[in-house]
Design an enzyme around this catalytic site. Structure first.
Site, PDB file in Angstrom:
ATOM      1  N   HIS A  15       7.711   2.636   7.166  1.00  0.00           N
ATOM      2  CA  HIS A  15       8.539   2.409   8.336  1.00  0.00           C
ATOM      3  C   HIS A  15       9.325   3.680   8.711  1.00  0.00           C
ATOM      4  CE1 HIS A  15      10.808  -0.166  10.894  1.00  0.00           C
ATOM      5  NE2 HIS A  15      11.836   0.558  10.554  1.00  0.00           N
TER       6      HIS A  15
ATOM      7  N   ARG B 176      -8.100  -2.324  20.937  1.00  0.00           N
ATOM      8  CA  ARG B 176      -8.594  -2.799  19.648  1.00  0.00           C
ATOM      9  C   ARG B 176      -8.443  -4.313  19.583  1.00  0.00           C
ATOM     10  NH1 ARG B 176      -5.966  -0.813  14.083  1.00  0.00           N
ATOM     11  NH2 ARG B 176      -4.176  -2.081  14.728  1.00  0.00           N
TER      12      ARG B 176
ATOM     13  N   ASN C 152      -5.148   5.781   8.335  1.00  0.00           N
ATOM     14  CA  ASN C 152      -4.176   5.092   7.477  1.00  0.00           C
ATOM     15  C   ASN C 152      -4.911   4.191   6.490  1.00  0.00           C
ATOM     16  OD1 ASN C 152      -2.473   6.230   9.353  1.00  0.00           O
ATOM     17  ND2 ASN C 152      -2.124   4.331  10.461  1.00  0.00           N
ATOM     18  N   ASP C 153      -5.795   3.349   7.034  1.00  0.00           N
ATOM     19  CA  ASP C 153      -6.533   2.452   6.147  1.00  0.00           C
ATOM     20  C   ASP C 153      -7.642   3.195   5.409  1.00  0.00           C
ATOM     21  OD1 ASP C 153      -5.377  -0.127   6.074  1.00  0.00           O
ATOM     22  OD2 ASP C 153      -5.882  -0.351   8.187  1.00  0.00           O
TER      23      ASP C 153
ATOM     24  N   ARG D 290      -1.037   1.353   1.152  1.00  0.00           N
ATOM     25  CA  ARG D 290      -0.377   2.258   2.100  1.00  0.00           C
ATOM     26  C   ARG D 290       1.112   1.988   2.252  1.00  0.00           C
ATOM     27  NH1 ARG D 290      -3.045   0.629   7.906  1.00  0.00           N
ATOM     28  NH2 ARG D 290      -1.048   1.124   8.855  1.00  0.00           N
TER      29      ARG D 290
ATOM     30  N   CYS E  89      -7.413   7.873  15.275  1.00  0.00           N
ATOM     31  CA  CYS E  89      -6.219   7.211  15.814  1.00  0.00           C
ATOM     32  C   CYS E  89      -5.224   6.862  14.705  1.00  0.00           C
ATOM     33  CB  CYS E  89      -6.590   5.971  16.607  1.00  0.00           C
ATOM     34  SG  CYS E  89      -7.407   4.718  15.600  1.00  0.00           S
TER      35      CYS E  89
HETATM   36  C1  PEP Z   1      -5.350   3.038  10.712  1.00  0.00           C
HETATM   37  O1  PEP Z   1      -5.606   2.276   9.778  1.00  0.00           O
HETATM   38  O2  PEP Z   1      -5.329   4.287  10.616  1.00  0.00           O
HETATM   39  C2  PEP Z   1      -5.030   2.490  12.034  1.00  0.00           C
HETATM   40  C3  PEP Z   1      -4.879   3.281  13.072  1.00  0.00           C
HETATM   41  O3  PEP Z   1      -4.830   1.140  12.111  1.00  0.00           O
HETATM   42  P1  PEP Z   1      -3.453   0.434  11.646  1.00  0.00           P
HETATM   43  O4  PEP Z   1      -2.483   1.502  11.261  1.00  0.00           O
HETATM   44  O5  PEP Z   1      -3.009  -0.380  12.799  1.00  0.00           O
HETATM   45  O6  PEP Z   1      -3.941  -0.378  10.493  1.00  0.00           O
HETATM   46 MG    MG Z   2      -5.977   0.178  10.171  1.00  0.00          MG
END
Ligand code: PEP
Ligand code: MG
Length: 585
Positions: free
Chosen positions: A215, A350, A462-463, A473, A510
């Site tokens: 956050h 998405r 991120n994922d 994460r 992204c």
């Molecule tokens: C990601 O996982 O990088 C992503 C952009 O999706 P979110 O952060 O919404 O899981």
């Molecule tokens: Mg993601």
């Protein structure tokens, strides 16, 4: 990445007052290392977040005849906290306001007050202790629900601490009120703390906990405040009032910094960069710089910041508080309001990414033992195919009412058949540009066959980092693993780009990695054609790309992919990009 003092052979004992390693010559301060999550260079005196007072004693017992009055104090204190938070909410805008309003609502929630008052009456506990115990129960229940709800347990603790401070007449825990700029140092920041930050006064943020997708990191980037998280030893190693220089790109904090470097940091900080709406390298190679948005307000802010389109519209953010599926009309209206901000431009919508940290009760199962590895993202369509069908119908309807170039993508795609099914579902609704997110390592490795079916891919770093490194994460203690600079993650990006090149399909990024100007250079060098980020980051990423030619991007990408650690990859790239220092990034 090291969370200790810098350097291969750096000693791990640091003299708190100077940051000098034990045995180093006087006046030589080694920087402390954490994880840089919001770039920028800034100096200022340390102001530590006031910690909460801690667990109140269970006694002395309240006399029977005093119990009613003692219980009544709880409602009054909760009300005072609610009203202070509501008042604070009126002084800020957007996401910051929403966060404060949410915390105020929690303070107004009668459940906590009722159960705490009952404890005073039944067990004769002093009011602060009763609040402590009652809040503990509520937090436990939320934690058991997992994911997004478990994150709310932190908010309950925040409200509890505020009510106890009110009851005991102690100063409110949290961000100190100052009239002069400062560097905020904390173990971790509660959402309500972060929401109250005034970017005009908070020069930088340093925390011991939190990872790149925490956050704190997300809000710091959104506010454009340099930030370092996961800095072991903070706040003890950074004493109140001490002057420090924070480098949110490199992830370092210097104590007793060189006055000349402080002056230069200040000079650069005051230069306001803007984005001219055309992302490109120094030799004119085009890289679309897009925005990540979660609702119509975010889309408006992104358009104002000059984003060339939207690279990630997180549709689930419009419906996080829903227990039932929103109707097609309501969805279409929300989507239309986002699309209308970008006439003639690309908007990547998405489909619902429900699950794990973002459960939506109408499609996810709260009982799963491992929600991050469970039925989330596109997988929810196995159980509730009509929810995906309805959403695609709503997207198609909204697309028909605006001139935006609507692309649709599915989160958490892992296989070729999943890709085929999603593309077919989109076609049934007349949505021709259907793509996939690459967030699961299997999709990165199968990018060739996947992109033979899908029109495009967008990498969610991120994922992808979470699954490649097997590191939650949301867990601050694994921050050095949850780092998109990990060479293994970069190799998966490379594999995806190779698949894209084979099939002549565009591949974008992204995830939060796109907002890191140094990493953006690497991503472009690997073949990424669009970068989508928080609007605040657009100008910095654009400036660094505009100063770097494509050959340099490719050379630095190779150096990063060939590195053996995230720290090594970062160091190699930063060394090859003097523009970062020139721009104070
Ligand atoms: C990601 O996982 O990088 C992503 C952009 O999706 P979110 O952060 O919404 O899981
Ligand atoms: Mg993601």
């Amino acid at each position: 990445m090291s969370t200790q003092a810098a350097g291969e052979d750096a000693p791990d004992t640091v003299t708190p007052s100077t940051g000098a390693p034990a045995g180093a010559p006087a006046g030589v301060a080694q920087p402390l290392h954490g994880v840089g999550v919001s770039p920028g260079l800034a100096a200022g005196p340390v102001a530590q977040v006031r910690p909460p007072a801690g667990e109140p004693p269970a006694g002395p017992a309240v006399a029977e005849e005093q119990a009613e009055a003692e219980a009544a104090r709880i409602a009054a204190a909760a009300d005072a906290v609610r009203s202070a938070l509501e008042q604070a909410a009126t002084t800020v805008e957007g996401e910051r306001r929403e966060l404060l309003e949410t915390t105020a609502q929690m303070a107004a929630d009668p459940t906590l007050v009722k159960s705490a008052s009952a404890l005073v009456r039944a067990e004769h506990l002093p009011a602060p202790r009763a609040v402590w115990q009652a809040a503990g129960k509520v937090a436990e229940q939320l934690a058991a629900l997992g994911g997004y709800m478990a994150e709310r347990a932190k908010d309950v603790a925040d409200v509890r601490n505020r009510i106890i401070a009110e009851l005991t007449g102690q100063p409110m825990p949290g961000v100190p009120q100052r009239s002069e700029p400062f560097v905020l140092v904390a173990t971790d920041l509660a959402p309500a703390d972060t929401a109250l930050l005034d970017p005009a006064l908070v020069r930088a943020i340093v925390t011991a906990e939190g990872g790149p997708t925490s956050h704190t990191a997300i809000l710091a980037r959104a506010l454009g405040i340099p930030a370092v998280v996961g800095l072991a030893g903070a706040p003890a190693a950074l004493p109140e009032g001490e002057l420090v220089l924070v480098d949110g790109g490199a992830g370092t904090v210097e104590l007793s910094p060189d006055p000349e470097r402080v002056r230069r940091a200040e000079e650069r900080r005051t230069v306001v960069r803007t984005f001219d709406g055309r992302g490109r390298t120094a030799d004119g190679h085009e890289v679309a710089l897009l925005a990540n948005v979660g609702d119509p307000d975010g889309a408006r802010a992104a358009a104002e910041a000059g984003a060339q389109g939207v690279g990630l519209f997180r549709t689930e953010f419009c419906f996080l508080d829903r227990t039932e599926e929103p109707g097609i009309d309501e969805q279409a209206e929300q989507y239309r309001r986002v699309l209308e901000q970008f006439p003639g431009k690309k908007v990547v919508v998405r489909t619902l990414d429900a699950g794990a940290d973002k459960p939506l009760p109408f499609v996810t199962d709260a009982e799963e033992a491992n929600p991050a590895l469970g039925v989330r993202g596109l997988r929810t369509a196995r159980k509730a195919p009509e929810v995906l069908e309805n959403q695609l119908a709503a997207i198609a309807r909204a697309a028909g009412t605006t001139s935006a170039d609507v692309w649709v993508m599915a989160p958490m795609v892992a296989t070729v058949p999943e890709t085929e099914e999603f593309v077919a579902a989109c076609e049934r609704h007349g949505l021709r540009t259907a793509g996939v997110m690459v967030e699961v390592p299997s999709a990165a490795l199968l990018a060739g066959p996947i992109l033979a079916r899908a029109s495009f891919a967008s990498i969610g770093t991120n994922d992808l980092t979470q699954y490649a490194m097997a590191a939650d994460r949301l867990l601050g203690s694994l921050a050095e693993l949850s780092d998109p600079w990990q060479p293994a993650v970069l190799r998966l990006v490379e594999s995806t780009c190779l698949g894209g090149a084979q099939q002549s399909r565009p591949v974008g990024v992204c995830g939060e990695a796109a907002a890191d100007p140094a990493l953006a250079v690497v991503l472009v060098g690997l073949g990424i054609s669009s970068l989508s980020m928080t609007p605040r980051a657009l100008a910095d990423v654009a400036a660094v790309l505009a100063a770097t030619d494509l050959a340099t991007c490719r050379r630095l990408a190779r150096a990063a992919v060939d590195a053996e650690s995230a720290a090594d990859a970062r160091a190699r790239v930063r060394e090859g990009l003097p523009v970062l220092a020139d721009l104070g990034l």
